[in-house]
Scaffold this active site. Sequence first.
Site, mmCIF file in Angstrom:
data_model
loop_
_atom_site.group_PDB
_atom_site.id
_atom_site.type_symbol
_atom_site.label_atom_id
_atom_site.label_comp_id
_atom_site.label_asym_id
_atom_site.label_seq_id
_atom_site.Cartn_x
_atom_site.Cartn_y
_atom_site.Cartn_z
ATOM 1 N N TYR A 167 31.231 65.863 17.752
ATOM 2 C CA TYR A 167 32.213 66.647 18.521
ATOM 3 C C TYR A 167 32.957 65.759 19.521
ATOM 4 O O TYR A 167 34.194 65.769 19.593
ATOM 5 C CB TYR A 167 31.483 67.780 19.244
ATOM 6 C CG TYR A 167 32.384 68.702 20.046
ATOM 7 C CD1 TYR A 167 33.019 69.782 19.440
ATOM 8 C CD2 TYR A 167 32.581 68.512 21.408
ATOM 9 C CE1 TYR A 167 33.833 70.642 20.175
ATOM 10 C CE2 TYR A 167 33.390 69.360 22.152
ATOM 11 C CZ TYR A 167 34.014 70.429 21.524
ATOM 12 O OH TYR A 167 34.819 71.273 22.254
ATOM 13 N N LYS A 171 37.018 64.743 19.739
ATOM 14 C CA LYS A 171 37.897 64.989 20.884
ATOM 15 C C LYS A 171 38.489 63.670 21.410
ATOM 16 O O LYS A 171 39.654 63.633 21.832
ATOM 17 C CB LYS A 171 37.145 65.740 21.980
ATOM 18 C CG LYS A 171 36.663 67.141 21.560
ATOM 19 C CD LYS A 171 37.805 68.059 21.123
ATOM 20 C CE LYS A 171 37.341 69.477 20.820
ATOM 21 N NZ LYS A 171 38.439 70.349 20.359
#
Length: 269
Positions: A167, A171
Amino acid sequence: MEKKLAGQIAIVTGASSGIGAGVSKSLAAAGATVVVNHPVDATAQAAEEVLAEITAAGGAGITYRCDVSKEAEVQKMFADVVAKYGTVDILLNNAGLQRDSPFQDMTLDQWNFVIGVNLTGQFLCAREAIREFLRRGIVPERSRAAGKIICMSSVHEVIPWGGHANYAASKGGIMQLMKSIAQEFAPYKIRVNSIGPGAIKTPINHQAWDTPAAEKKLLELIPYNRVGVVEDIGAAAVWLASDDSDYITGTTLFVDGGMTLYPGFSTNG
Ligand code: NAD
């Protein structure tokens, strides 16, 4: 509310829940016609409910099923929206998910799934949006820009997050994707920015705030001392999509109650 986005067409990905649903309502309240994207048949009902709230409040839009990680589906969504409405003015690249794991146990499927939706999905949608913005150019009565892309990033584009390497990597990747496109297309008057939410109450992170003990622990990370709500992100999205932010491109606007101020380093109190 002033209709700062009147006449503009917005696609919001991952809009059947959480931040995407909230942003869709805020953009619609500001006058945009909103395409409420959702990924699978199972999310259709929730998307219809978001659209029903939009229309009940006097707004307009459609729902559209499309998995943003699939190139052909993304291309069809943009083609269908352009066929229906003539163009797209605003892309809200919001769809995202987590598949958390201690790094040593993380499977390639967990890695690829998160990167596929969070990063490749943003690439595919941004590319179609850029193609449409370049084709259409500026329409002065709608906006001073030829198009606006807003990427939903996270405080984790700068704050490392052990146990969530896929994750956080997605990002961090969004940050450079956003800045690179912003640099490449500023001469064409296309603006590209990100919103970096901190902790916002949505289904993705409910375990972090849905008990008093969990919320108390979470608040230790938030100097402003409240957990965010989707309306906080909606207001930022409307501003970044409107001409009020016409001179802003290539920036991440953190909407995080100060989470990126590293409150653990404070020596006051
Ligand atoms: P959420 O789980 O409610 O929303 C994610 C949405 O993405 C869901 O509606 C889901 O159906 C959709 N989605 C998943 N895969 C998809 C696909 N392949 N194609 C299209 N849509 C797909 O969670 P949320 O908190 O609203 O998250 C929205 C965005 O905000 C994400 O990018 C997330 O990383 C980011 N974010 C959230 C927070 C937070 O605190 N909630 C913080 C930082 C960043």
